[in-house]
Design an enzyme around this catalytic site. Structure first.
Site, PDB file in Angstrom:
ATOM      1  CG  HIS A 106      17.255 -10.984 -30.402  1.00 14.67           C
ATOM      2  ND1 HIS A 106      17.332 -10.472 -31.657  1.00 14.67           N
ATOM      3  CD2 HIS A 106      15.970 -10.760 -30.024  1.00 14.67           C
ATOM      4  CE1 HIS A 106      16.175  -9.956 -32.020  1.00 14.67           C
ATOM      5  NE2 HIS A 106      15.325 -10.122 -31.041  1.00 14.67           N
ATOM      6  CE1 TYR A 144      14.513  -7.581 -34.537  1.00 17.05           C
ATOM      7  CE2 TYR A 144      14.830  -5.251 -34.102  1.00 17.05           C
ATOM      8  CZ  TYR A 144      14.386  -6.493 -33.699  1.00 17.05           C
ATOM      9  OH  TYR A 144      13.813  -6.624 -32.465  1.00 17.05           O
TER      10      TYR A 144
HETATM   11  N1  LIG Z   1      13.625  -8.365 -28.249  1.00 16.70           N
HETATM   12  C1  LIG Z   1      12.707  -8.978 -28.951  1.00 16.70           C
HETATM   13  O1  LIG Z   1      12.632 -10.214 -29.015  1.00 16.70           O
HETATM   14  C2  LIG Z   1      11.694  -8.163 -29.724  1.00 16.70           C
HETATM   15  C3  LIG Z   1      10.560  -8.794 -30.251  1.00 16.70           C
HETATM   16  C4  LIG Z   1       9.634  -7.997 -30.928  1.00 16.70           C
HETATM   17  C5  LIG Z   1       9.845  -6.640 -31.080  1.00 16.70           C
HETATM   18  N2  LIG Z   1      10.978  -6.059 -30.581  1.00 16.70           N
HETATM   19  C6  LIG Z   1      11.231  -4.602 -30.749  1.00 16.70           C
HETATM   20  O2  LIG Z   1      10.093  -3.872 -30.294  1.00 16.70           O
HETATM   21  C7  LIG Z   1       9.595  -3.055 -31.338  1.00 16.70           C
HETATM   22  C8  LIG Z   1       8.093  -2.879 -31.221  1.00 16.70           C
HETATM   23  O3  LIG Z   1       7.412  -4.092 -31.106  1.00 16.70           O
HETATM   24  P1  LIG Z   1       6.429  -4.675 -32.237  1.00 16.70           P
HETATM   25  O4  LIG Z   1       6.834  -4.141 -33.559  1.00 16.70           O
HETATM   26  O5  LIG Z   1       6.394  -6.147 -32.048  1.00 16.70           O
HETATM   27  O6  LIG Z   1       4.992  -4.167 -31.813  1.00 16.70           O
HETATM   28  P2  LIG Z   1       4.255  -2.786 -31.458  1.00 16.70           P
HETATM   29  O7  LIG Z   1       5.198  -1.659 -31.455  1.00 16.70           O
HETATM   30  O8  LIG Z   1       3.450  -3.115 -30.264  1.00 16.70           O
HETATM   31  O9  LIG Z   1       3.215  -2.643 -32.655  1.00 16.70           O
HETATM   32  C9  LIG Z   1       3.589  -2.318 -33.955  1.00 16.70           C
HETATM   33  C10 LIG Z   1       2.302  -2.316 -34.783  1.00 16.70           C
HETATM   34  O10 LIG Z   1       1.430  -1.273 -34.349  1.00 16.70           O
HETATM   35  C11 LIG Z   1       1.115  -0.424 -35.443  1.00 16.70           C
HETATM   36  N3  LIG Z   1       1.070   0.948 -34.919  1.00 16.70           N
HETATM   37  C12 LIG Z   1       2.105   1.692 -34.453  1.00 16.70           C
HETATM   38  N4  LIG Z   1       1.678   2.893 -33.998  1.00 16.70           N
HETATM   39  C13 LIG Z   1       0.341   2.920 -34.179  1.00 16.70           C
HETATM   40  C14 LIG Z   1      -0.652   3.881 -33.909  1.00 16.70           C
HETATM   41  N5  LIG Z   1      -0.371   5.058 -33.358  1.00 16.70           N
HETATM   42  N6  LIG Z   1      -1.944   3.572 -34.223  1.00 16.70           N
HETATM   43  C15 LIG Z   1      -2.248   2.380 -34.782  1.00 16.70           C
HETATM   44  N7  LIG Z   1      -1.341   1.409 -35.046  1.00 16.70           N
HETATM   45  C16 LIG Z   1      -0.050   1.675 -34.753  1.00 16.70           C
HETATM   46  C17 LIG Z   1       2.204  -0.632 -36.461  1.00 16.70           C
HETATM   47  O11 LIG Z   1       1.710  -0.466 -37.763  1.00 16.70           O
HETATM   48  P3  LIG Z   1       2.385   0.568 -38.807  1.00 16.70           P
HETATM   49  O12 LIG Z   1       3.841   0.253 -38.891  1.00 16.70           O
HETATM   50  O13 LIG Z   1       1.630   0.274 -40.069  1.00 16.70           O
HETATM   51  O14 LIG Z   1       2.097   1.936 -38.269  1.00 16.70           O
HETATM   52  C18 LIG Z   1       2.581  -2.108 -36.242  1.00 16.70           C
HETATM   53  O15 LIG Z   1       1.689  -2.930 -36.957  1.00 16.70           O
HETATM   54  C19 LIG Z   1      10.061  -3.773 -32.612  1.00 16.70           C
HETATM   55  O16 LIG Z   1      10.033  -2.942 -33.731  1.00 16.70           O
HETATM   56  C20 LIG Z   1      11.451  -4.199 -32.197  1.00 16.70           C
HETATM   57  O17 LIG Z   1      12.355  -3.104 -32.287  1.00 16.70           O
HETATM   58  C21 LIG Z   1      11.887  -6.790 -29.884  1.00 16.70           C
END
Ligand SMILES: NC(=O)c1ccc[n+]([C@@H]2O[C@H](COP(=O)([O-])OP(=O)(O)OC[C@H]3O[C@@H](n4cnc5c(N)ncnc54)[C@H](OP(=O)(O)O)[C@@H]3O)[C@@H](O)[C@H]2O)c1
Length: 288
Positions: free
Chosen positions: A114, A49
């Site tokens: 990861h 990241y």
């Molecule tokens: N280990 C891995 O391979 C891996 C892979 C993917 C992710 N991750 C980790 O998991 C975290 C979360 O996963 P993710 O980012 O893929 O998906 P997520 O948390 O499921 O979704 C994030 C999305 O939802 C929106 N959002 C957040 N809160 C909201 C709400 N209350 N109402 C409406 N929309 C909302 C955000 O937009 P806005 O930002 O515009 O609010 C963003 O577009 C990542 O940031 C990362 O730290 C790990």
């Protein structure tokens, strides 16, 4: 509901975290500081990241603000080793680099591999480097991410295994429930973290979620996060909006019934919104 649970390493981890992908190094300090003010104590990062320094600065600012009530031991910082840095020597170097990046917060609570996307020799070397980091004291717990059952079996069969993973971080939400893999993790007391717990926004307009949101005076994102908590997962939602940060943390004052949890389960659809290295082919060196 308790706000922290115990890992198999003996350390405790908050039950909900703040995701930071794709938050930039520049915006990370403010967003992380605000996340801590909103109540989050677990911050999820990764070498990939490219925001470790910014996150550490945000945590440091919060710690400095109140030296009596804001303690380093209350914050849980996670990072991950990227696939390109698998192997003993590369992983040793990258762990050192991450520790330098977060020098102002002293240590790392959890480092994950990861994904399993390399080969037996390199995954094994990385795990040995992680074990040594724990034994040296600079890292408190270690684990994996995106590991399928075969990858976990391989790790558990390492002849020089001294520490088993504390965590497997996986994409999990009601459309991707990974029941068999979760059961396997639990058999070995691995805590499951749920990434993309909000389906990256894709299912926030689901009709059933909307009905439940109306019933509980919550938004659909909060219903998804409550689902995750009630399955015993640690969700790590990401947002760049402070108002959403607060909403996403405000999930401790209601609970879903068993019937509602079942009605939300679309596990048979197996929809992956991110990537899926859990199915990365394992080589045949397990039995050698
Ligand atoms: N280990 C891995 O391979 C891996 C892979 C993917 C992710 N991750 C980790 O998991 C975290 C979360 O996963 P993710 O980012 O893929 O998906 P997520 O948390 O499921 O979704 C994030 C999305 O939802 C929106 N959002 C957040 N809160 C909201 C709400 N209350 N109402 C409406 N929309 C909302 C955000 O937009 P806005 O930002 O515009 O609010 C963003 O577009 C990542 O940031 C990362 O730290 C790990």
């Amino acid at each position: 509901m308790e706000k922290r649970i115990k890992l198999n390493s003996g350390n405790t981890i908050p039950v909900i975290g703040f995701g930071t992908w794709p938050i930039t190094e520049e915006s990370a300090p403010d967003l992380v500081y605000n996340a801590l003010k909103a109540g989050y104590r677990l911050i999820d990062s990764a070498e990939y990241y490219d925001n470790e320094k910014g996150i550490a600065r945000g945590i440091h600012k919060w710690l400095e603000e109140d030296k009596i009530y804001h303690k380093r031991s209350d914050v849980f910082f996670t990072t991950k080793i990227d696939d390109k840095d698998h192997g003993y020597l590369k992983s040793k170097a990258v762990i050192k680099k991450s520790l330098r990046n977060v020098e102002c917060i002293g240590y790392i609570d959890l480092i994950l591999i990861h994904s399993p996307q390399s080969d037996y020799k390199r995954r094994h070397g990385t795990w040995i480097a992680l074990q040594e980091a724990v034994e040296e004291g600079s890292v408190k717990s270690i684990g994996v991410s995106n590991y399928g059952i075969d990858h976990l079996k391989e790790l558990l069969s390492y002849p020089d295994l001294r520490i088993i993973p504390s965590v497997n971080q996986l994409e999990i939400h009601p459309w991707l429930t990974r029941k068999e893999l979760v059961q396997f993790c639990r058999k070995f007391n691995l805590t499951v973290e749920a990434y993309s717990p909000l389906t990256q926004g894709n299912k926030l307009n689901d009709v059933n979620l909307k009905l439940l949101a109306k019933k509980y005076h919550k938004c659909t994102a909060q219903i998804l996060l409550r689902w995750s908590l009630e399955q015993g997962f640690i969700p790590i939602p990401k947002t760049t909006h402070v108002s959403r940060m607060r909403l996403n943390y405000d999930v401790f004052d209601f609970s879903l019934t068993q019937k509602e949890l079942v009605s939300m389960d679309h596990g048979e659809e197996n929809i992956c919104f991110c990537w899926d290295p859990t199915i990365y082919p394992i080589d045949n060196k397990i039995s050698n």
